[in-house]
Scaffold this motif. Structure first.
Motif, PDB file in Angstrom:
ATOM      1  N   UNK A  12       0.821  -1.203   0.000  1.00  0.00           N
ATOM      2  CA  UNK A  12       0.000   0.000   0.000  1.00  0.00           C
ATOM      3  C   UNK A  12       0.862   1.263   0.000  1.00  0.00           C
ATOM      4  N   UNK A  13       0.358   2.287  -0.631  1.00  0.00           N
ATOM      5  CA  UNK A  13       1.051   3.572  -0.642  1.00  0.00           C
ATOM      6  C   UNK A  13       1.153   4.103   0.782  1.00  0.00           C
ATOM      7  N   UNK A  14       0.073   3.981   1.550  1.00  0.00           N
ATOM      8  CA  UNK A  14       0.052   4.423   2.944  1.00  0.00           C
ATOM      9  C   UNK A  14      -0.348   3.242   3.820  1.00  0.00           C
ATOM     10  N   UNK A  15       0.630   2.462   4.316  1.00  0.00           N
ATOM     11  CA  UNK A  15       0.312   1.258   5.087  1.00  0.00           C
ATOM     12  C   UNK A  15      -0.409   1.543   6.405  1.00  0.00           C
ATOM     13  N   UNK A  16      -0.420   2.788   6.867  1.00  0.00           N
ATOM     14  CA  UNK A  16      -1.122   3.108   8.112  1.00  0.00           C
ATOM     15  C   UNK A  16      -2.616   3.312   7.866  1.00  0.00           C
ATOM     16  N   UNK A  17      -3.032   3.324   6.587  1.00  0.00           N
ATOM     17  CA  UNK A  17      -4.433   3.596   6.269  1.00  0.00           C
ATOM     18  C   UNK A  17      -5.028   2.526   5.353  1.00  0.00           C
ATOM     19  N   UNK A  18      -4.684   1.271   5.565  1.00  0.00           N
ATOM     20  CA  UNK A  18      -5.243   0.177   4.782  1.00  0.00           C
ATOM     21  C   UNK A  18      -6.688  -0.025   5.227  1.00  0.00           C
ATOM     22  N   UNK A  19      -7.596  -0.023   4.258  1.00  0.00           N
ATOM     23  CA  UNK A  19      -9.011  -0.139   4.617  1.00  0.00           C
ATOM     24  C   UNK A  19      -9.349  -1.556   5.051  1.00  0.00           C
ATOM     25  N   UNK A  20     -10.069  -1.698   6.143  1.00  0.00           N
ATOM     26  CA  UNK A  20     -10.537  -3.028   6.555  1.00  0.00           C
ATOM     27  C   UNK A  20     -11.813  -3.362   5.792  1.00  0.00           C
ATOM     28  N   UNK A  21     -12.080  -4.638   5.629  1.00  0.00           N
ATOM     29  CA  UNK A  21     -13.337  -5.046   5.011  1.00  0.00           C
ATOM     30  C   UNK A  21     -14.443  -4.888   6.051  1.00  0.00           C
ATOM     31  N   UNK A  22     -15.451  -4.076   5.747  1.00  0.00           N
ATOM     32  CA  UNK A  22     -16.545  -3.906   6.709  1.00  0.00           C
ATOM     33  C   UNK A  22     -17.411  -5.161   6.779  1.00  0.00           C
ATOM     34  N   UNK A  23     -18.168  -5.264   7.837  1.00  0.00           N
ATOM     35  CA  UNK A  23     -19.052  -6.418   8.015  1.00  0.00           C
ATOM     36  C   UNK A  23     -20.022  -6.545   6.848  1.00  0.00           C
TER      37      UNK A  23
END
Length: 108
Positions: A12-23
């Protein structure tokens, strides 16, 4: 020897902001990207909305007027987009139910 691009490790370009898969995660068949050129912008908007609104069987009961308001489009454009998506075999519709259909196989 360098590796071909398909073997690249994706970071990821910004590893601190990887989106989680929502429920309540929605999915879109990746083959649709090869058909986007066949769709108008209102058709794309409606199709995306329906993917986000659909249950696990691809069905949703959103009213055209509500969809139009949420997309910021005139209701007439939603009706025209629905008609064209039905004609292209991407959506089935029987008031008040929308159903997303599987993408037809493309012949080479």
């Amino acid at each position: 020897m360098s590796q071909p691009p398909t073997d690249l490790v994706r970071q990821p370009v910004d590893p601190t902001r990887v989106r989680p898969l929502p429920r309540h995660f929605a999915w879109i068949d990746h083959r649709l990207r090869d058909r986007l050129h066949e769709l108008s912008l209102p058709e794309m908007a409606l199709l995306l909305f329906l993917h986000l609104a659909a249950d696990r069987m691809g069905c949703s009961f959103w009213a055209d007027s509500t969809i139009a308001r949420k997309l910021g489009l005139p209701a007439g454009e939603i009706l025209q987009a629905r008609y064209r998506l039905v004609a292209k075999g991407l959506v089935a519709y029987s008031y008040p139910l929308y159903q997303l259909l599987p993408l037809p196989e493309r012949r080479p």
